[in-house]
Design an enzyme around this catalytic site. Structure first.
Site, PDB file in Angstrom:
ATOM      1  N   SER A 289       0.826  -1.201   0.000  1.00 17.22           N
ATOM      2  CA  SER A 289       0.000   0.000   0.000  1.00 17.22           C
ATOM      3  C   SER A 289       0.861   1.253   0.000  1.00 17.22           C
ATOM      4  O   SER A 289       1.971   1.262   0.534  1.00 17.22           O
ATOM      5  CB  SER A 289      -0.872  -0.014   1.256  1.00 17.22           C
ATOM      6  OG  SER A 289      -1.472   1.230   1.486  1.00 17.22           O
TER       7      SER A 289
ATOM      8  N   TYR B 187      -2.451  -0.963  10.910  1.00 20.04           N
ATOM      9  CA  TYR B 187      -2.621  -1.522   9.561  1.00 20.04           C
ATOM     10  C   TYR B 187      -1.440  -1.139   8.675  1.00 20.04           C
ATOM     11  O   TYR B 187      -0.811  -1.993   8.044  1.00 20.04           O
ATOM     12  CB  TYR B 187      -3.928  -1.025   8.922  1.00 20.04           C
ATOM     13  CG  TYR B 187      -3.939  -1.198   7.428  1.00 20.04           C
ATOM     14  CD1 TYR B 187      -4.091  -2.464   6.858  1.00 20.04           C
ATOM     15  CD2 TYR B 187      -3.746  -0.113   6.569  1.00 20.04           C
ATOM     16  CE1 TYR B 187      -4.065  -2.637   5.485  1.00 20.04           C
ATOM     17  CE2 TYR B 187      -3.717  -0.279   5.201  1.00 20.04           C
ATOM     18  CZ  TYR B 187      -3.880  -1.542   4.660  1.00 20.04           C
ATOM     19  OH  TYR B 187      -3.835  -1.712   3.296  1.00 20.04           O
TER      20      TYR B 187
ATOM     21  N   LYS C 104       1.907  -3.452   6.870  1.00 15.51           N
ATOM     22  CA  LYS C 104       2.392  -3.451   5.480  1.00 15.51           C
ATOM     23  C   LYS C 104       3.904  -3.212   5.455  1.00 15.51           C
ATOM     24  O   LYS C 104       4.643  -3.868   4.715  1.00 15.51           O
ATOM     25  CB  LYS C 104       1.663  -2.383   4.651  1.00 15.51           C
ATOM     26  CG  LYS C 104       0.193  -2.687   4.405  1.00 15.51           C
ATOM     27  CD  LYS C 104      -0.003  -3.961   3.605  1.00 15.51           C
ATOM     28  CE  LYS C 104      -1.466  -4.242   3.305  1.00 15.51           C
ATOM     29  NZ  LYS C 104      -1.685  -5.577   2.716  1.00 15.51           N
TER      30      LYS C 104
END
Length: 339
Positions: free
Chosen positions: A126, A151, A155
């Site tokens: 992302s 979150y 990543k």
């Protein structure tokens, strides 16, 4: 026919990627625990491609179950790893859930790949890894900023785990694809974004508002340093995004990659504000979207859009769908769901 394992394959991006893989002649095995998706999506994939992917409802954190799938389907050459918890707000509230789901699942796959002779891993990453970039548009050389959410941190950590594993001489390749903001639906309206409960993403909330399911759309802040004061993002059509995964798999399995680890930004290169997106939707569909300006939301980045040149030139991939057509596809999907 080459076999590809797609984790989280009944999810939003996973289902569209499965369609493109099957259209390109790959055999797809999907594993998904259905925590944030629906098994009916498999029927939609089948209607589009006239081919039903193999589907197993298992959790990627269950290493033995993943090993059994690989044993039962010998010859898997590549894995595309989508399976992850992905709501930024929820990750702030439930960090351990995110670290467990998103990191353990990857560790299991990396452990099992050499055992089953899997040659390549495409990792769903992302643009959140860049935080608020110092220079726009963002290239792959931009520094990784401290994550604004658990979150986003998963990543970053997963990218580091993959990098360290490849550096240690793992017998496979990996391509990290850093997405910007995927939106829209398959033009057939057989599959699309299917949020469970209140949508966390802008476009499903927008289409639900346009359909009368939600009373109005909240625009978080109009006092940012942007032309109209609302946040700017790079919105990419989900089918364009899905096609990049097929190119990445082909690149690894046919030894076209320049190194065992490659990174590509996937975006259009165009920054679009939230208010511009609402206006484009209204113009493209003729449907009004009731909306109001509210305060800023914690964790939101002011503006970010991609420099996709590396993906265009090296990967040989380009986003081609217009924003208006993409928003029309999202509305077509919403109207089908609302029937």
């Amino acid at each position: 026919m080459k076999k590809i394992l797609v984790t989280g394959g009944s999810g939003y991006i996973g289902s569209h990627t499965t369609v493109e893989l099957q259209n390109a002649g790959y055999e797809v095995i999907i594993i998904d625990n259905l925590s944030n998706s629906n098994a009916n999506v498999i029927d939609g994939i089948t209607r589009i491609t006239n081919k039903r992917p193999i589907f197993a409802q298992i959790d990627c954190n269950d290493k033995e179950a993943v090993a059994k799938i690989l044993a039962d389907n010998p010859g898997v050459e590549g894995i595309i790893h989508f399976a992850a918890s992905k709501a930024v707000g929820e990750s702030v509230q439930q960090p351990l859930k995110y670290y467990r789901n998103n990191i353990v699942s990857l560790l299991n796959l990396l452990d099992l790949m050499p055992q089953f002779g899997v040659k390549g891993l495409v990792f769903s990453s992302s643009c959140t890894v860049y935080g608020q970039p110092d220079i726009l548009p963002v290239t792959e050389e931009a520094p990784i900023k401290p994550a604004l959410s658990p979150y986003g941190n998963t990543k970053q950590i997963n990218e580091e785990i993959i990098r360290d594993t490849i550096h240690a001489g793992a017998p496979f390749k990996s391509i990290l694809l850093r997405y910007f903001n995927p939106i829209g639906a398959h033009p057939s309206a057989e599959i699309g974004e299917l949020p469970i409960g209140v949508p966390q993403n802008l476009v499903p909330f927008l289409t639900q508002t346009a359909a009368g399911i939600r009373p109005e759309l909240s625009v978080f802040g109009d006092d940012y340093n942007t032309p109209d004061g609302s946040c700017i993002r790079d919105y990419i059509n989900v089918v364009d995004l899905a096609k990049a995964h097929v190119v990445a798999i082909d690149r690894m399995l046919n030894d076209k990659s320049d190194s065992n680890l490659e990174i590509f930004n996937l975006g259009t290169g165009n920054g679009v504000s939230v208010l511009e997106l609402i206006n484009t939707f209204e113009e493209a569909t003729g449907v009004p979207v009731p909306h109001k300006i509210v305060g800023r939301r914690e964790g939101d980045i002011e503006k970010v859009w991609a420099n996709p040149r590396h993906a265009n030139e090296v990967l040989g991939w380009k986003a081609v769908e217009t924003l208006a057509d993409t928003l029309r596809s999202a509305w077509k999907w919403q109207t089908k769901l609302s029937r």
